[in-house]
Design a protein around this motif. Structure first.
Motif, short mmCIF file in Angstrom:
data_model
loop_
_atom_site.label_atom_id
_atom_site.label_comp_id
_atom_site.label_asym_id
_atom_site.label_seq_id
_atom_site.Cartn_x
_atom_site.Cartn_y
_atom_site.Cartn_z
N VAL A 181 48.45 70.96 5.83
CA VAL A 181 48.23 70.87 7.27
C VAL A 181 49.42 70.25 7.98
O VAL A 181 49.84 70.69 9.04
N GLU A 203 49.04 73.67 10.30
CA GLU A 203 47.98 73.41 11.28
C GLU A 203 48.02 74.45 12.40
O GLU A 203 46.99 74.88 12.91
N GLU A 254 41.20 75.50 9.73
CA GLU A 254 40.79 74.50 8.75
C GLU A 254 40.15 75.18 7.52
O GLU A 254 40.48 74.86 6.38
#
Lengths: 251, 202, 657
Positions: A202, A223, A228
């Motif tokens: 991330v 990210e 996610e």
């Protein structure tokens, strides 16, 4: 066998021995150490060979003969011509510019922070677990599908650096320093919790903590590219493909 | 050749070898090079805030990074110690009497053996103790302000809100008593002066 | 041989020698010089001890914030008010002026600023003091060591009646007389440079140590007097009876005062590293002995005492080597060969326990301050121990080489020369382990091939258990070289000699296996606690095997024939360079380790009490230090050669003729 020849063979043998691990196992003995090792092997060999009068005399006999014996004038001239050329070659090699990077000390797996802000919320990395991991035991069929999806994400994003076999030998890998990490073997992701891997994916290279030494990692901040859930799926895939188990929380 | 000259030459070459070895073989690490380093001024805590001040102490006077460092493995990393603190002072092996995070941290700095992280202790008789020194005494001798600032830095490092209070109060001349550096319960406050410090971080 | 030696021996005491050119130095003139220096020293200290202007500098030193910022101690949750000690230097001064503070005996350490350090254009204060101190230390080590083994040699000579001992002893005490003067001169130089460049530091140090400094002066006086009696009385008191015993007693007194001198100076140095007996601000709390008896005092005393003996032996060995090489007669060659052997025996014998004394010192440094310990072993100076390993390895190799060549002193040595190469292989292997660093110097290609900073195979060789194992094995095999050397000229008549030798070989095998097992098993397969502890049984194993084999050897060769005609002086010239190497390496190593010991204080004059605020407060790199040490070594060696030359002037022909 002549002593002087023996001396050179011993030093040469030691050199070959020190080079073998690099040639056959890909684990080179650092050149800085090879130099030092060879120096002391040569010195001690010389000491042993000169420890008695007879042995010392026979060791140096050919050198003395080359310098003093009138019958060997041709050989002498040849040697005195070749030696400076050899020295020049060595000097040339030493001063030749190369593109080796500067030497630096670095830690491969720096310490993660306790908290991470991403996707508009806060993750506690000390307790975070992969939300998709339980599926492995509850619904194996769905788990296999998740791994497959993770594989698709991997091959369209990560492949170029981390390689088709997840061995860190992707197309771009050889241009990067530090090199992309392999996921094979038992000493990379097998040593890490999934939350750590999540953090690294991330936050990428820019998210590395500053107390971990000089970093120029080119790992992107995913990210911005992956959701996610996609990141968690990729994590499932890389563990599954390499046959590793994530490290459990023990502390 | 004259024996004296031979020996002198031999000795000279030997010294040359030692020098060349030390100069060219040994890597130049962490000593600020051989050049002069400008005196480093640590700004007062009022100006830089507790976190930056704590970082200075952490890498400088406190010498924390000598051991709590990812390369050495001498002591556990402190990146998540703030988050882990509740589980530690709540655990069975804990022998101190802290009831909150800040209390636990300041206690661990002055009495490191109240909780020893697995694998980092040394045996003393039958007890496992921490090899860490008490930071409020001896050569390190951090005062209450500095300890609080280090806690602030640790909280910040863990990505948490900085909640520690930096102690401040008046001192009247009557209170100046010649006592030795107090033990953990009473940490010596010290004013913040401009001082030199060497940064020894990774 | 006997007659010519005796002849030259008697010549040693003739009058010509005493009034020769060497007399300028080894004469009452140097005594007078030493006394003048002594008086100067005492005077200067006396001046400095007065509560002087040196402390005035601090009154305007600290910043304004100091007085205004105040604090209560807040720990845990209760904000209870606690009694706190003064927090700033001003407050502290104010407190001292009040009634309560009066019981303190000494002034506190001043807080220094850049202007407290006098500047002299073009001169680096640090390098000046560094070189002066180093020079003083080398000479002092030599001057302290020589009387120790001169006394031992004299005693052996008296007990055995072998006059070679007495003669060598005399030859050396004469050299040490000249060296003594130079020691005093370098000491004066050191003092002068300290006073010129670091007046405030000297002011503070003398305020703490004033009384011990007077004691130092007194002991210096005693040492000078006993030295002169010892030297000038040598010929007169050499009656082989009561007078000789008195002479030995004077020698003992000389050694005691010299060693005590060193202990006092050690206290000053160790106080700067591990201050004791003073409060947080550096004021002496009680008696001066608390400051003297600080944490590192005894480890340092032991370490320096043993190292001095080894050092003295090594210098004498180098001297003998030079004389051996320039000898033109058989008798003189025999004499200097014997001297070189004896001196190197002392040097190596004293070298063996030094690592253990060093461990003690380091352990104490760790226990005093973790920070100091880590700076030393793992931090900035971690690599310095690789340099040290190379030098110590060189010392071991030189010692072995000298013993191997020594087998040529008898024809019987040929029986053992074939073992040399096996010993050498083991030595090389241990040596390679001994200096393999943990944190490697890697190129980028190597880093990426290895996937990190540590080598997967070699990393375990960089840790302490591997080093301990290697050094123990190196000691054992050096010892085996020594045993073979001793056997070279003998053949046992005992019928069970073969079996006993087999037992001895078994003993060595078991010891080596034990050391390897302890190192590998406890070093790598157990947790942290046992790693360090395993070094103790390793050392014990080494000691047991050394003592055990000595006993067996003694039993085997109690009744033996000499083989091949042992003869002093039958050594190849190149073997003598091993002795030179030992002396040069020793000098250089002392310089380097002295630098480290001092440098781990980092930017403190007195650790944790008095900060260095000068422009040169930074820690120099190893490379820089090595260059300074090399320059120092060259100057020192030149001076030593000069001294030996001076002392040889008066007796140029006696041995040759």
């Amino acid at each position: 066998m002549h002593r002087l020849l023996k001396f050179f063979l011993i030093v040469l043998g030691a050199y070959v021995l020190l080079k073998l691990p690099g040639l056959f196992f890909g684990i080179p003995v650092p050149s800085s150490l090879v130099l030092l090792y060879l120096f002391f092997v040569a010195v001690v060999t010389l000491l042993v060979m000169t420890s008695t009068e007879a042995s010392a005399r026979s060791l140096f006999a050919p050198i003395v003969a080359i310098v003093e014996d009138p019958a060997l004038v041709r050989r002498r001239n040849a040697i005195f011509a070749v030696l400076p050329v050899l020295a020049a070659l060595v000097a040339y090699q030493v001063v030749l510019p190369d593109n080796e990077a500067n030497i630096g000390f670095r830690a491969v797996h720096p310490a993660p922070p306790a908290l991470m802000e991403a996707y508009g919320k806060s993750f506690d990395l000390t307790t975070l677990e992969n939300p998709l991991r339980p599926v492995e035991s509850t619904d194996p069929v769905r788990f296999a599908r998740l791994v497959k999806e993770g594989g698709d994400i991997y091959y369209s994003n990560c492949l170029f650096c981390h390689g088709a076999k997840l061995d860190g030998r992707g197309h771009y890998a050889h241009a990067l320093d530090p090199r992309p990490l392999t996921f094979q073997g038992v000493d990379t992701i097998a040593q890490l919790q999934e939350s750590y891997v999540f953090w690294r994916i991330v936050k990428g290279g820019p998210g590395l903590p500053k107390q971990s030494g000089p970093w120029a990692s080119s790992m992107p901040v995913w990210e911005a590219e992956l959701s996610e859930e996609e990141v968690w799926k990729v994590i499932l895939f890389i563990y599954d493909y390499t046959g590793n188990r994530p490290r459990e929380w023990s502390r | 050749m004259n024996n004296f000259l031979k020996i002198a030459l031999f000795g000279g070459l030997l010294i040359l070898f030692f020098t060349l070895f030390s100069v060219y073989y040994v890597p130049d690490i962490g000593t600020d090079g051989s050049g002069k380093r400008a005196a480093r001024v640590v700004l007062p805590i009022e100006e830089v805030g507790p976190v930056a001040y704590g970082e200075e102490v952490y890498y400088g006077r406190g010498g924390c990074a000598h051991c709590h460092d990812s390369a050495g493995g001498r002591a556990p990393l402190l990146d998540s110690v703030v988050a882990l603190a509740p589980s530690r002072y709540g655990s069975a092996g804990y022998t101190g009497n802290a009831t909150n995070v800040i209390g636990y941290l300041s206690e661990s700095m002055t009495e490191p053996s109240v909780y020893v992280v697995d694998g980092y202790g040394t045996l003393l008789g039958k007890r496992i103790v921490s090899p860490m020194p008490d930071v409020s005494s001896g050569p390190i001798s951090l005062d209450a302000v500095e300890i609080a600032a280090v806690i602030a830095y640790l909280q910040d490092m863990a990505g948490l809100e900085v909640t520690v209070e930096i102690p401040q109060a008046e001192l009247s001349p009557d209170e100046l008593l010649p006592v030795d550096i107090p033990k953990p319960a009473s940490v010596t406050p010290k004013p913040i002066e401009t001082e030199q410090s060497e940064r020894k971080g990774p | 041989m006997g007659s010519s030696v005796n002849h030259s021996y008697s010549l040693l005491y003739n009058k010509r020698e005493r009034v020769a050119f060497g007399g300028l130095w080894s004469s009452p003139a140097s005594g007078a010089l030493s006394l003048v220096l002594l008086l100067l020293t005492v005077l200067l200290f006396g001046l400095l001890t007065l509560p002087s202007a040196a402390y005035a500098v601090s009154s305007d030193g600290t910043s304004d914030t100091a007085a205004s910022v105040t604090a209560t101690a807040v720990t845990g949750d209760e904000g209870a008010k606690l009694k706190v000690p003064p927090t700033s230097f001003e407050a502290y001064e104010a407190q001292r002026a009040s009634k309560k503070g009066r019981k303190k005996k000494g002034p506190p350490a001043p807080v220094l600023e850049a202007k407290d350090y006098p500047e002299v254009e073009g001169i680096s204060p640090r390098v000046t003091v560094w070189l002066a101190a180093q020079m003083h230390l080398w000479f002092a080590a030599f001057v302290l060591a020589v009387p120790i083994f001169v006394l031992i040699l004299e005693a052996i000579g008296m007990l055995t009646g072998d006059r070679r001992y007495d003669r060598t002893a005399y030859e050396f005490i004469r050299v040490s007389i000249t060296a003594y003067s130079i020691t005093a001169i370098t000491g004066g130089l050191l003092l002068l440079s300290l006073i010129v460049f670091y007046p405030a530091v000297m002011g503070y140090m003398s305020s703490v140590f004033s009384s011990s400094m007077l004691g130092y002066g007194l002991l210096f006086f005693v040492e000078s007097i006993t030295l002169y009696i010892y030297y000038y009385g040598w010929g007169v008191m050499n009656d082989g009876g009561g007078l000789k015993r008195l002479h030995l007693l004077i020698g003992l007194l000389l050694n005691i005062s010299g060693t005590a001198l060193m202990f006092i100076a050690n206290a000053w140095v160790t106080f700067m590293m591990s201050p004791a007996g003073v409060d947080k601000f550096g004021a002496l709390k009680g008696g001066v002995f608390a400051a003297i008896n600080n944490h590192l005092w005894h480890p340092m005393n032991l370490h320096r005492f043993v190292a001095n003996i080894a050092y003295g032996g090594s210098i004498v060995g180098a001297y003998a080597a030079y004389k051996y090489l320039s000898s033109r007669t058989e008798a003189s060659r025999a004499h200097y060969d014997w001297m070189g052997y004896t001196a190197s025996f002392i040097a190596i014998g004293a070298l063996l326990p030094i690592p253990f004394a060093g461990y003690w010192l380091t352990a104490e440094i760790y226990s005093y301050s973790q920070q100091m310990g880590i700076t030393l072993m793992g931090g900035v100076f971690g690599w310095l121990f690789i340099v040290q390993a190379v030098l110590i390895g060189a010392l071991f190799l030189a010692a072995n080489y000298y013993l191997w060549c020594g087998m040529g002193r008898t024809e019987g040595g040929a029986r053992y020369t074939r073992y040399i190469k096996y010993i050498a292989v083991v030595l090389v292997l241990s040596f390679l382990v001994w200096f393999t660093p943990h944190n490697l110097v890697l190129t980028a290609t190597e880093t990426s091939a290895l996937g990190g900073q540590y080598h997967p195979w070699l990393k375990s060789l960089g840790l302490m258990p591997a080093k301990n194992t290697a050094v123990n094995i190196m000691v054992i095999f050096t010892y085996i070289s020594f045993l073979l050397y001793r056997r070279a000229g003998k053949a046992s008549t005992a019928p069970w000699a073969k079996q006993a030798t087999a037992v001895e070989v078994g003993l060595f095998g078991a010891a080596i296996a034990n050391i390897l097992f302890l190192g590998v098993y406890y070093g790598y397969y157990t947790d942290n606690v046992y790693k360090v502890v395993s070094s103790v049984p390793q050392v014990l194993t080494t000691l047991v095997v050394i003592v055990g084999s000595l006993i067996i050897e003694w039993a085997i060769f109690r009744r033996s024939n000499t083989v091949g005609g042992f003869k002093w002086g039958r050594m190849p010239d190149r073997s003598q360079y091993a002795l030179v190497l030992i002396a040069v390496s020793f000098t250089w190593l002392m310089g380097l380790m002295g630098f480290v010991r001092s440098a781990i204080r980092q930017n403190w004059h007195v650790y944790s009490i008095m900060k260095d605020a000068s422009a040169e407060a930074y820690t120099p790199s190893i490379a820089y230090a090595a260059r300074v040490v090399s320059v120092g070594t060259i100057i020192f060696m030149a001076l030593i050669i000069f001294i030996f030359w001076l002392s040889s002037l008066g007796k140029r022909d006696e041995i040759e003729g």
